[in-house]
Design an enzyme around this catalytic site. Structure first.
Site, short mmCIF file in Angstrom:
data_model
loop_
_atom_site.label_atom_id
_atom_site.label_comp_id
_atom_site.label_asym_id
_atom_site.label_seq_id
_atom_site.Cartn_x
_atom_site.Cartn_y
_atom_site.Cartn_z
N LEU A 97 0.84 -1.11 -0.09
CA LEU A 97 0.22 0.11 0.00
C LEU A 97 0.89 1.24 -0.02
CD1 LEU A 97 -2.85 -0.73 2.34
CD2 LEU A 97 -2.55 -1.72 0.13
N GLY A 138 1.25 -5.14 1.23
CA GLY A 138 -0.14 -5.29 0.17
C GLY A 138 0.80 -6.00 -0.95
N ASN A 184 4.52 -7.48 6.82
CA ASN A 184 5.38 -6.77 7.68
C ASN A 184 4.67 -5.61 8.40
OD1 ASN A 184 5.30 -5.15 5.35
ND2 ASN A 184 7.10 -4.28 5.71
N GLU A 185 3.24 -5.53 8.47
CA GLU A 185 2.57 -4.48 8.70
C GLU A 185 2.93 -4.35 10.35
OE1 GLU A 185 1.43 -6.73 6.92
OE2 GLU A 185 0.17 -5.80 5.50
C1 LIG Z 1 -7.52 -2.92 14.14
C2 LIG Z 1 -7.31 -2.92 12.78
C3 LIG Z 1 -8.24 -2.30 12.01
C4 LIG Z 1 -7.98 -1.84 11.00
C5 LIG Z 1 -6.55 -2.35 10.47
C6 LIG Z 1 -6.43 -1.15 9.30
C7 LIG Z 1 -5.46 -1.05 8.65
C8 LIG Z 1 -3.98 -1.23 8.76
C9 LIG Z 1 -3.57 -2.06 7.75
C10 LIG Z 1 -3.18 -1.37 6.50
C11 LIG Z 1 -2.17 -2.32 5.78
C12 LIG Z 1 -1.09 -1.98 5.14
C13 LIG Z 1 -0.46 -2.68 4.16
C14 LIG Z 1 0.70 -2.18 3.69
O1 LIG Z 1 1.01 -2.64 2.45
S1 LIG Z 1 1.44 -1.05 4.32
C15 LIG Z 1 3.02 -0.68 3.12
C16 LIG Z 1 4.16 -1.58 3.75
N1 LIG Z 1 5.24 -1.27 2.88
C17 LIG Z 1 6.50 -1.46 3.17
O2 LIG Z 1 6.92 -1.69 4.31
C18 LIG Z 1 7.43 -1.28 2.15
C19 LIG Z 1 8.34 -0.10 2.57
N2 LIG Z 1 9.42 0.17 1.41
C20 LIG Z 1 10.72 -0.49 1.46
O3 LIG Z 1 10.71 -1.57 2.13
C21 LIG Z 1 11.66 -0.41 0.46
O4 LIG Z 1 11.17 0.93 -0.31
C22 LIG Z 1 11.44 -1.48 -0.84
C23 LIG Z 1 11.85 -2.65 -0.30
C24 LIG Z 1 10.08 -1.82 -1.36
C25 LIG Z 1 12.51 -1.02 -1.98
O5 LIG Z 1 13.72 -0.50 -1.37
P1 LIG Z 1 14.58 0.47 -2.38
O6 LIG Z 1 15.89 0.75 -1.72
O7 LIG Z 1 14.72 -0.06 -3.84
O8 LIG Z 1 13.70 2.00 -2.53
P2 LIG Z 1 13.61 2.93 -1.33
O9 LIG Z 1 14.86 3.72 -1.35
O10 LIG Z 1 13.42 2.45 0.01
O11 LIG Z 1 12.02 3.73 -1.87
C26 LIG Z 1 12.11 4.43 -2.92
C27 LIG Z 1 11.18 5.66 -2.83
O12 LIG Z 1 9.90 4.89 -2.73
C28 LIG Z 1 9.23 5.16 -1.66
N3 LIG Z 1 8.39 4.15 -0.94
C29 LIG Z 1 8.88 2.78 -0.77
N4 LIG Z 1 7.91 2.23 -0.37
C30 LIG Z 1 6.56 2.98 -0.27
C31 LIG Z 1 5.48 2.82 -0.12
N5 LIG Z 1 4.87 1.42 0.62
N6 LIG Z 1 4.44 3.73 -0.08
C32 LIG Z 1 4.99 4.76 -0.64
N7 LIG Z 1 6.31 5.22 -0.76
C33 LIG Z 1 7.08 4.04 -0.82
C34 LIG Z 1 10.28 5.67 -0.42
O13 LIG Z 1 9.86 6.22 0.60
C35 LIG Z 1 11.25 6.44 -1.52
O14 LIG Z 1 10.76 7.80 -1.58
P3 LIG Z 1 11.82 8.98 -1.85
O15 LIG Z 1 12.47 8.84 -0.66
O16 LIG Z 1 12.39 8.85 -3.00
O17 LIG Z 1 10.73 10.11 -1.67
#
Ligand SMILES: CC/C=C\C/C=C\CCC/C=C/CC(=O)SCCNC(=O)CCNC(=O)[C@H](O)C(C)(C)COP(=O)(O)OP(=O)(O)OC[C@H]1O[C@@H](n2cnc3c(N)ncnc32)[C@H](O)[C@@H]1OP(=O)(O)O
Length: 292
Positions: free
Chosen positions: A98, A143, A167-168
Protein backbone atom coordinates in the site's frame (compact mmCIF):
# COMPACT_ATOMS: atom_id res chain seq x y z
CA UNK A 1 -20.97 -0.61 -8.34
CA UNK A 2 -17.30 -0.97 -7.39
CA UNK A 3 -16.34 -0.61 -11.03
CA UNK A 4 -18.41 2.55 -11.27
CA UNK A 5 -16.60 3.92 -8.21
CA UNK A 6 -13.27 2.90 -9.70
CA UNK A 7 -14.12 4.61 -12.97
CA UNK A 8 -15.08 7.73 -11.03
CA UNK A 9 -11.62 7.71 -9.49
CA UNK A 10 -9.98 7.24 -12.85
CA UNK A 11 -11.95 10.03 -14.44
CA UNK A 12 -11.04 12.34 -11.56
CA UNK A 13 -7.44 11.27 -12.13
CA UNK A 14 -7.77 12.28 -15.76
CA UNK A 15 -7.54 8.80 -17.27
CA UNK A 16 -9.63 8.37 -20.40
CA UNK A 17 -11.67 5.18 -20.40
CA UNK A 18 -11.45 4.71 -24.16
CA UNK A 19 -7.69 4.44 -24.04
CA UNK A 20 -7.81 2.44 -20.82
CA UNK A 21 -9.88 -0.18 -22.62
CA UNK A 22 -7.26 -0.36 -25.34
CA UNK A 23 -4.64 -1.20 -22.73
CA UNK A 24 -6.24 -4.59 -22.34
CA UNK A 25 -6.63 -5.24 -26.06
CA UNK A 26 -6.03 -8.77 -27.30
CA UNK A 27 -4.31 -8.51 -30.64
CA UNK A 28 -0.98 -9.65 -29.32
CA UNK A 29 0.75 -6.29 -29.25
CA UNK A 30 1.63 -4.42 -26.11
CA UNK A 31 -0.75 -1.54 -25.46
CA UNK A 32 0.33 1.01 -22.91
CA UNK A 33 -2.46 3.57 -22.87
CA UNK A 34 -2.94 2.67 -19.22
CA UNK A 35 -0.10 4.45 -17.51
CA UNK A 36 0.70 2.13 -14.69
CA UNK A 37 -0.43 -1.28 -15.88
CA UNK A 38 1.11 -2.85 -18.96
CA UNK A 39 -0.73 -5.76 -20.50
CA UNK A 40 0.96 -8.19 -22.84
CA UNK A 41 -1.79 -10.34 -24.31
CA UNK A 42 -1.16 -13.70 -25.95
CA UNK A 43 -4.61 -14.41 -27.31
CA UNK A 44 -3.54 -17.65 -29.00
CA UNK A 45 -2.35 -19.08 -25.68
CA UNK A 46 -5.24 -17.52 -23.74
CA UNK A 47 -2.75 -15.86 -21.38
CA UNK A 48 -2.09 -12.22 -20.55
CA UNK A 49 0.87 -10.84 -18.63
CA UNK A 50 0.15 -7.84 -16.44
CA UNK A 51 3.24 -5.80 -15.62
CA UNK A 52 3.15 -3.27 -12.77
CA UNK A 53 4.66 0.03 -13.79
CA UNK A 54 4.18 2.51 -10.99
CA UNK A 55 7.65 3.87 -10.21
CA UNK A 56 9.61 4.02 -8.06
CA UNK A 57 8.38 0.96 -6.11
CA UNK A 58 4.99 -0.08 -7.55
CA UNK A 59 3.27 1.06 -4.37
CA UNK A 60 -0.50 0.75 -4.55
CA UNK A 61 -1.58 4.33 -5.07
CA UNK A 62 -5.28 4.91 -5.64
CA UNK A 63 -4.70 5.49 -9.34
CA UNK A 64 -2.61 2.35 -9.74
CA UNK A 65 -5.16 0.29 -7.80
CA UNK A 66 -7.94 1.63 -9.99
CA UNK A 67 -6.15 0.85 -13.22
CA UNK A 68 -5.38 -2.67 -12.00
CA UNK A 69 -8.99 -3.28 -10.97
CA UNK A 70 -10.35 -2.13 -14.33
CA UNK A 71 -7.75 -4.13 -16.20
CA UNK A 72 -8.54 -7.33 -14.28
CA UNK A 73 -12.25 -6.80 -14.82
CA UNK A 74 -11.76 -6.42 -18.54
CA UNK A 75 -9.65 -9.57 -18.76
CA UNK A 76 -12.16 -11.45 -16.60
CA UNK A 77 -14.98 -10.50 -18.97
CA UNK A 78 -13.00 -11.39 -22.09
CA UNK A 79 -13.34 -15.13 -22.55
CA UNK A 80 -10.14 -15.14 -24.65
CA UNK A 81 -8.06 -15.02 -21.50
CA UNK A 82 -8.03 -17.94 -19.08
CA UNK A 83 -4.76 -17.22 -17.36
CA UNK A 84 -2.87 -14.15 -16.15
CA UNK A 85 0.70 -13.66 -14.96
CA UNK A 86 1.24 -10.79 -12.54
CA UNK A 87 4.74 -9.38 -12.49
CA UNK A 88 6.70 -6.14 -12.23
CA UNK A 89 7.97 -4.10 -15.11
CA UNK A 90 10.87 -3.08 -12.85
CA UNK A 91 12.78 -6.18 -11.76
CA UNK A 92 13.99 -5.63 -8.21
CA UNK A 93 10.64 -4.47 -6.84
CA UNK A 94 7.46 -6.50 -7.30
CA UNK A 95 5.41 -4.09 -5.19
CA UNK A 96 6.09 -2.09 -2.00
CA UNK A 97 2.47 -2.67 -0.95
CA UNK A 98 0.00 0.00 0.00
CA UNK A 99 1.15 3.49 -0.73
CA UNK A 100 2.11 5.03 2.59
CA UNK A 101 1.30 8.52 1.39
CA UNK A 102 -2.29 7.51 0.64
CA UNK A 103 -2.64 6.63 4.33
CA UNK A 104 -0.94 9.70 5.75
CA UNK A 105 -2.17 13.26 6.22
CA UNK A 106 -5.37 12.80 4.19
CA UNK A 107 -9.03 13.17 5.15
CA UNK A 108 -11.45 10.39 6.20
CA UNK A 109 -13.27 10.45 2.84
CA UNK A 110 -9.99 9.79 1.08
CA UNK A 111 -9.09 6.95 3.44
CA UNK A 112 -12.51 5.40 2.85
CA UNK A 113 -12.19 5.62 -0.94
CA UNK A 114 -8.67 4.23 -0.77
CA UNK A 115 -9.60 1.30 1.46
CA UNK A 116 -12.60 0.40 -0.74
CA UNK A 117 -10.22 0.19 -3.69
CA UNK A 118 -7.79 -2.03 -1.72
CA UNK A 119 -10.68 -4.32 -0.80
CA UNK A 120 -11.87 -4.38 -4.41
CA UNK A 121 -8.49 -5.39 -5.79
CA UNK A 122 -8.26 -8.25 -3.30
CA UNK A 123 -11.80 -9.43 -4.11
CA UNK A 124 -11.04 -9.33 -7.84
CA UNK A 125 -7.84 -11.31 -7.40
CA UNK A 126 -8.87 -13.83 -4.77
CA UNK A 127 -11.88 -15.28 -6.53
CA UNK A 128 -10.94 -14.58 -10.11
CA UNK A 129 -12.18 -17.22 -12.55
CA UNK A 130 -8.87 -16.96 -14.31
CA UNK A 131 -5.71 -18.80 -13.32
CA UNK A 132 -3.48 -16.21 -11.67
CA UNK A 133 0.24 -16.81 -11.28
CA UNK A 134 2.51 -14.32 -9.53
CA UNK A 135 5.96 -14.05 -11.09
CA UNK A 136 7.62 -12.29 -8.16
CA UNK A 137 10.67 -10.59 -9.59
CA UNK A 138 11.47 -8.31 -6.68
CA UNK A 139 10.81 -7.36 -3.07
CA UNK A 140 7.20 -7.82 -2.08
CA UNK A 141 6.25 -6.63 1.41
CA UNK A 142 2.75 -6.24 2.88
CA UNK A 143 0.13 -5.36 0.24
CA UNK A 144 2.57 -6.55 -2.46
CA UNK A 145 2.72 -9.91 -0.74
CA UNK A 146 -1.07 -9.95 -0.36
CA UNK A 147 -1.44 -9.60 -4.14
CA UNK A 148 0.75 -12.63 -4.71
CA UNK A 149 -0.96 -14.63 -1.93
CA UNK A 150 -4.23 -13.97 -3.75
CA UNK A 151 -2.95 -15.70 -6.87
CA UNK A 152 -3.20 -19.44 -7.48
CA UNK A 153 0.57 -20.00 -7.66
CA UNK A 154 3.69 -18.03 -6.75
CA UNK A 155 7.10 -18.19 -8.38
CA UNK A 156 9.82 -16.17 -6.63
CA UNK A 157 13.17 -15.11 -8.09
CA UNK A 158 16.11 -16.47 -6.12
CA UNK A 159 17.65 -13.25 -4.84
CA UNK A 160 18.21 -12.67 -1.11
CA UNK A 161 16.98 -9.07 -1.48
CA UNK A 162 13.57 -10.23 -2.68
CA UNK A 163 11.82 -10.72 0.62
CA UNK A 164 8.11 -11.46 0.92
CA UNK A 165 5.79 -11.22 3.90
CA UNK A 166 3.18 -9.25 5.79
CA UNK A 167 5.33 -6.80 7.77
CA UNK A 168 2.53 -4.49 8.95
CA UNK A 169 3.42 -4.71 12.64
CA UNK A 170 6.87 -3.24 11.87
CA UNK A 171 5.03 -0.09 10.76
CA UNK A 172 2.94 -0.04 13.92
CA UNK A 173 -0.18 -1.04 11.99
CA UNK A 174 -2.25 -4.20 12.00
CA UNK A 175 -3.01 -6.45 9.03
CA UNK A 176 -6.80 -6.63 8.72
CA UNK A 177 -8.66 -9.93 9.13
CA UNK A 178 -8.86 -10.64 5.42
CA UNK A 179 -5.07 -10.23 5.00
CA UNK A 180 -4.74 -12.68 7.91
CA UNK A 181 -7.24 -15.10 6.38
CA UNK A 182 -5.43 -15.05 3.04
CA UNK A 183 -2.16 -15.87 4.80
CA UNK A 184 -3.69 -18.56 7.02
CA UNK A 185 -5.28 -20.19 3.96
CA UNK A 186 -1.82 -20.31 2.39
CA UNK A 187 0.63 -21.23 5.16
CA UNK A 188 -1.57 -22.38 8.05
CA UNK A 189 -2.48 -20.93 11.43
CA UNK A 190 0.69 -21.37 13.50
CA UNK A 191 3.09 -20.11 10.82
CA UNK A 192 0.76 -17.14 10.19
CA UNK A 193 0.54 -16.28 13.85
CA UNK A 194 4.32 -16.04 14.08
CA UNK A 195 4.77 -14.30 10.73
CA UNK A 196 2.08 -11.69 11.43
CA UNK A 197 3.09 -10.85 14.99
CA UNK A 198 6.75 -10.50 14.10
CA UNK A 199 6.08 -8.85 10.72
CA UNK A 200 8.42 -11.37 9.13
CA UNK A 201 9.83 -10.74 5.67
CA UNK A 202 11.07 -14.05 4.28
CA UNK A 203 14.01 -14.39 1.90
CA UNK A 204 13.44 -16.94 -0.91
CA UNK A 205 14.60 -20.18 0.76
CA UNK A 206 12.56 -19.45 3.90
CA UNK A 207 9.58 -18.28 1.89
CA UNK A 208 9.59 -21.61 0.09
CA UNK A 209 10.00 -23.57 3.30
CA UNK A 210 7.08 -21.87 5.05
CA UNK A 211 4.88 -22.06 1.92
CA UNK A 212 4.63 -18.34 1.14
CA UNK A 213 5.73 -19.23 -2.41
CA UNK A 214 5.44 -22.43 -4.42
CA UNK A 215 8.73 -22.27 -6.32
CA UNK A 216 12.02 -20.39 -6.18
CA UNK A 217 13.90 -20.20 -9.47
CA UNK A 218 16.84 -18.25 -10.92
CA UNK A 219 15.89 -14.69 -11.68
CA UNK A 220 15.98 -15.12 -15.46
CA UNK A 221 13.57 -18.06 -15.28
CA UNK A 222 10.74 -16.47 -13.31
CA UNK A 223 8.57 -15.61 -16.27
CA UNK A 224 9.18 -18.82 -18.21
CA UNK A 225 8.42 -20.86 -15.08
CA UNK A 226 5.19 -18.92 -14.53
CA UNK A 227 4.25 -19.59 -18.14
CA UNK A 228 4.86 -23.30 -17.88
CA UNK A 229 2.86 -23.48 -14.62
CA UNK A 230 -0.05 -21.68 -16.20
CA UNK A 231 0.11 -24.00 -19.21
CA UNK A 232 -0.21 -27.02 -16.88
CA UNK A 233 -3.17 -25.45 -15.08
CA UNK A 234 -4.83 -24.57 -18.40
CA UNK A 235 -5.07 -28.29 -19.13
CA UNK A 236 -7.70 -28.63 -16.38
CA UNK A 237 -11.29 -28.05 -17.56
CA UNK A 238 -12.21 -24.49 -16.56
CA UNK A 239 -15.61 -25.22 -15.02
CA UNK A 240 -14.22 -27.89 -12.68
CA UNK A 241 -11.20 -25.81 -11.67
CA UNK A 242 -13.27 -22.65 -11.18
CA UNK A 243 -15.89 -24.37 -9.02
CA UNK A 244 -13.14 -25.94 -6.95
CA UNK A 245 -11.41 -22.59 -6.50
CA UNK A 246 -14.68 -21.02 -5.47
CA UNK A 247 -15.34 -23.86 -3.01
CA UNK A 248 -11.92 -23.22 -1.43
CA UNK A 249 -12.02 -19.42 -1.35
CA UNK A 250 -15.56 -18.04 -1.43
CA UNK A 251 -16.17 -18.27 2.33
CA UNK A 252 -13.13 -16.06 2.85
CA UNK A 253 -14.31 -13.35 0.46
CA UNK A 254 -17.93 -13.62 1.68
CA UNK A 255 -16.63 -12.82 5.12
CA UNK A 256 -15.32 -9.47 3.93
CA UNK A 257 -18.29 -8.76 1.66
CA UNK A 258 -20.73 -9.11 4.53
CA UNK A 259 -18.83 -6.61 6.67
CA UNK A 260 -17.30 -4.46 3.99
CA UNK A 261 -18.65 -1.11 5.22
CA UNK A 262 -17.69 -1.86 8.82
CA UNK A 263 -14.19 -2.81 7.64
CA UNK A 264 -13.91 0.55 5.86
CA UNK A 265 -15.04 2.39 8.98
CA UNK A 266 -12.52 0.42 11.08
CA UNK A 267 -9.76 1.33 8.71
CA UNK A 268 -10.69 5.01 8.63
CA UNK A 269 -10.85 5.33 12.40
CA UNK A 270 -7.66 3.27 12.90
CA UNK A 271 -5.59 5.10 10.31
CA UNK A 272 -6.85 8.54 11.45
CA UNK A 273 -5.50 8.07 14.99
CA UNK A 274 -2.70 10.47 15.84
CA UNK A 275 -0.53 7.63 17.12
CA UNK A 276 -0.91 5.69 13.84
CA UNK A 277 -0.26 8.77 11.72
CA UNK A 278 2.92 9.38 13.76
CA UNK A 279 4.08 5.77 13.28
CA UNK A 280 3.54 6.00 9.53
CA UNK A 281 5.34 9.34 9.29
CA UNK A 282 8.28 7.94 11.23
CA UNK A 283 8.39 4.91 8.93
CA UNK A 284 8.39 7.12 5.82
CA UNK A 285 11.17 9.18 7.39
CA UNK A 286 13.15 6.01 8.10
CA UNK A 287 12.85 4.98 4.44
CA UNK A 288 14.19 8.39 3.42
CA UNK A 289 17.09 8.25 5.88
CA UNK A 290 18.06 4.78 4.67
CA UNK A 291 19.14 6.50 1.45
CA UNK A 292 21.37 9.17 2.97
C1 LIG B 1 -7.69 -2.99 14.31
C2 LIG B 1 -7.28 -2.94 12.91
C3 LIG B 1 -8.25 -2.25 12.06
C4 LIG B 1 -7.98 -1.89 10.87
C5 LIG B 1 -6.63 -2.08 10.31
C6 LIG B 1 -6.53 -1.23 9.25
C7 LIG B 1 -5.48 -0.94 8.56
C8 LIG B 1 -4.10 -1.11 8.77
C9 LIG B 1 -3.49 -2.05 7.74
C10 LIG B 1 -3.08 -1.37 6.51
C11 LIG B 1 -2.31 -2.33 5.67
C12 LIG B 1 -1.19 -1.99 5.10
C13 LIG B 1 -0.44 -2.89 4.22
C14 LIG B 1 0.72 -2.24 3.50
O1 LIG B 1 0.97 -2.59 2.40
S1 LIG B 1 1.59 -1.01 4.29
C15 LIG B 1 3.00 -0.71 3.27
C16 LIG B 1 4.14 -1.57 3.70
N1 LIG B 1 5.23 -1.44 2.81
C17 LIG B 1 6.50 -1.43 3.22
O2 LIG B 1 6.80 -1.57 4.38
C18 LIG B 1 7.54 -1.24 2.16
C19 LIG B 1 8.41 -0.08 2.45
N2 LIG B 1 9.41 0.04 1.42
C20 LIG B 1 10.56 -0.67 1.41
O3 LIG B 1 10.81 -1.52 2.23
C21 LIG B 1 11.52 -0.37 0.31
O4 LIG B 1 11.16 0.86 -0.25
C22 LIG B 1 11.53 -1.44 -0.82
C23 LIG B 1 12.19 -2.73 -0.30
C24 LIG B 1 10.15 -1.73 -1.35
C25 LIG B 1 12.40 -0.87 -1.98
O5 LIG B 1 13.66 -0.49 -1.49
P1 LIG B 1 14.58 0.50 -2.36
O6 LIG B 1 15.84 0.68 -1.59
O7 LIG B 1 14.70 0.00 -3.74
O8 LIG B 1 13.76 1.86 -2.47
P2 LIG B 1 13.59 3.00 -1.36
O9 LIG B 1 14.75 3.95 -1.48
O10 LIG B 1 13.36 2.41 -0.03
O11 LIG B 1 12.25 3.70 -1.82
C26 LIG B 1 12.20 4.54 -2.98
C27 LIG B 1 11.12 5.56 -2.76
O12 LIG B 1 9.86 4.90 -2.66
C28 LIG B 1 9.23 5.29 -1.43
N3 LIG B 1 8.43 4.16 -0.92
C29 LIG B 1 8.85 2.94 -0.58
N4 LIG B 1 7.83 2.19 -0.18
C30 LIG B 1 6.73 2.95 -0.27
C31 LIG B 1 5.36 2.73 0.01
N5 LIG B 1 4.87 1.56 0.45
N6 LIG B 1 4.51 3.75 -0.18
C32 LIG B 1 4.93 4.94 -0.63
N7 LIG B 1 6.23 5.21 -0.92
C33 LIG B 1 7.11 4.22 -0.75
C34 LIG B 1 10.39 5.63 -0.51
O13 LIG B 1 9.94 6.43 0.54
C35 LIG B 1 11.28 6.35 -1.47
O14 LIG B 1 10.76 7.64 -1.66
P3 LIG B 1 11.69 8.92 -1.82
O15 LIG B 1 12.53 9.00 -0.58
O16 LIG B 1 12.49 8.67 -3.06
O17 LIG B 1 10.74 10.07 -1.95
Amino acid sequence: MALVAARGTLLRAGVRLGTEAAACGRNGTRRSASHRVLVEPDAAAGIATIKFKNPPVNSLTLEFLTELIICLEKLENDKTFRGVILTSNSPGIFSAGLDLREMCGKNPAHYAEYWRAVQELWLKLYVSNMILVAAINGASPAGGCLMSLSCDYRVLADNPRYKVGLNETLLGIVAPFWFRDTLVNTIGHRASERALQLGLLFPPAEALQVGMVDQVVPEDQVHSTALSVITQWLAIPDHARQLTKSMMRKATTDNLIKQREADIQNFVSFISRDSIQKSLQMYIEKLKQKKS
